[in-house]
Design a protein around this motif. Sequence first.
Motif, mmCIF file in Angstrom:
data_model
loop_
_atom_site.group_PDB
_atom_site.id
_atom_site.type_symbol
_atom_site.label_atom_id
_atom_site.label_comp_id
_atom_site.label_asym_id
_atom_site.label_seq_id
_atom_site.Cartn_x
_atom_site.Cartn_y
_atom_site.Cartn_z
ATOM 1 N N LEU A 289 0.910 -1.241 -0.020
ATOM 2 C CA LEU A 289 -0.001 0.013 -0.184
ATOM 3 C C LEU A 289 0.848 1.220 -0.168
ATOM 4 N N LEU A 311 -1.879 1.843 9.528
ATOM 5 C CA LEU A 311 -0.971 0.977 8.327
ATOM 6 C C LEU A 311 -0.471 -0.345 9.549
ATOM 7 N N PHE A 318 4.003 -1.278 3.178
ATOM 8 C CA PHE A 318 3.449 -0.294 2.766
ATOM 9 C C PHE A 318 4.767 1.010 2.541
ATOM 10 N N TRP A 320 5.268 5.134 2.590
ATOM 11 C CA TRP A 320 4.439 6.200 2.996
ATOM 12 C C TRP A 320 5.339 7.461 2.695
ATOM 13 N N GLY A 346 7.569 -1.804 6.406
ATOM 14 C CA GLY A 346 7.216 -0.458 5.707
ATOM 15 C C GLY A 346 8.439 0.451 5.294
#
Length: 494
Positions: A289, A311, A318, A320, A346
């Motif tokens: 994501l 998240l 992810f 970000w 992430g």
Amino acid sequence: MDGGDPTKTHLVLVPLMEQGHMIPMADLALLLATRGARVSFITTPVNARRLRATADRAVEAGLPLRLVELPFPCAEAGLPQGCENVDLVPSLDLFHSFFHCLYLLAGPLKQFLLQNVEPRNSPTCIIADQCLPWTATVAAELSIPRLIFHGPSCFFLLCTLLVTRHKLHEKVADEDEIFAVPELSQTIQVNKRQSLRFFQWPGFEDFLCQIETADDTADGFVLNTFYEMEPWCIDDYRSAVGKEVWPIGPVSLCHKDANSKAVRGNGDAAVDHGGVIEWLDAREPRSVLFVSFGSVASTSPQQLMEIGAALEATGWPFVWAVKTAEQSSEVEEWATEFKQRNQGRGMVMKGWVQQLLILSHPALGGFMTHCGWNSTLEAVAAGVPMVTWPHFADQFLNEKLVVEVLRTGVAVRVKPPEVYQAGELVEREVVERAMERVMGGGEEGEEMRVRARELGEKAMKAVEEGGSSYDSLGKLISRASELSRISAWEPGFS
């Protein structure tokens, strides 16, 4: 001038100095030059540095494209030196000054058109951003045809046009009262704040009137969209405005390789895009994501923490993007602990990110976006479903296009905030549910992902030879040449 020979066509592109407007017009410049037209891209010194890498690549490839730098008179408008882009304006109080400064470019642009063009290659046509109505005066004084480049979706243009023509904002007193956009083939319900035109804000009334007048005198409109995505919108908009409309997008698809995508829009930024690509390469297809709210929208420290908590709760990998301006001491302390807890799962990226490069990676499974039209269309072109979180302007109607018309996204459903202000805090559970519906979501999620992939395939076909956008671009070049013959402009005339 032969309308059938694009190499005899010289198009002068004048973008608004704002990343969301400037980047797609730079892409349009590349597309036009690729088709053989000569292109002069009007910019200023600070913005030229952002575009230099892309322009240099074009020149190396033998494309007839050049950057034309005009001086930006910051001091005359009361702006700090170097304040040459919307994202460099330090406060909302200076927005009026910035747009006043844009008007001061009219003289230098006219001088360029008169003095710095070879007689054999006089300007065929100006393509100007809608937010630069003063270009209408320059074009009229020199008898040069002028087309308008529209940055938003055709859905936004059509909806706001119909709301305005029916004077619904005058008939609806409550900001939050819901009403249907009239004359649409699909029922779309909005409130006043969701259906505002650009610059339909307090203090910009005169500027909006100038934009409307410049629209009325334009020779046609160029749209960064493609017919297969907005067919009824494009047909209805063309009928509503009574002018020629050329959908030529998604323009971002002109970037074919990783290096071209990496330098798009901010080629002078010292960003190591290899790190994130290497990280994405190690992830499963459609499992990551990506969260990014563009270069202008602001997110409060509390909201950043709620997004981070969501998240973490989803468990999905992810990437970000957090803007430099959002990195307060409070956020930095929290971010350090957040990164430690999510190390390996992430990636938090600061400042400018190479969004096109990330979105087009096969590991991308979803995109949480502010619904700026560039970001929205880039996700569409990549076949990536969206978690939609609009902040201002056209973003609310772009969300409705994605969620209600295309059905390739899920809305977080925040209350529309005041212009350019942070909205109400959205709790982590609400954010998490929207993320899960896109990234997982069972049958609903899978159907959404299938629609997104199919739409991405249609976008690719549209820009290929024989596709709808490819053909539309050719018609645009021919029409510009035809208009130039009618105008019969010669250098030195004023």
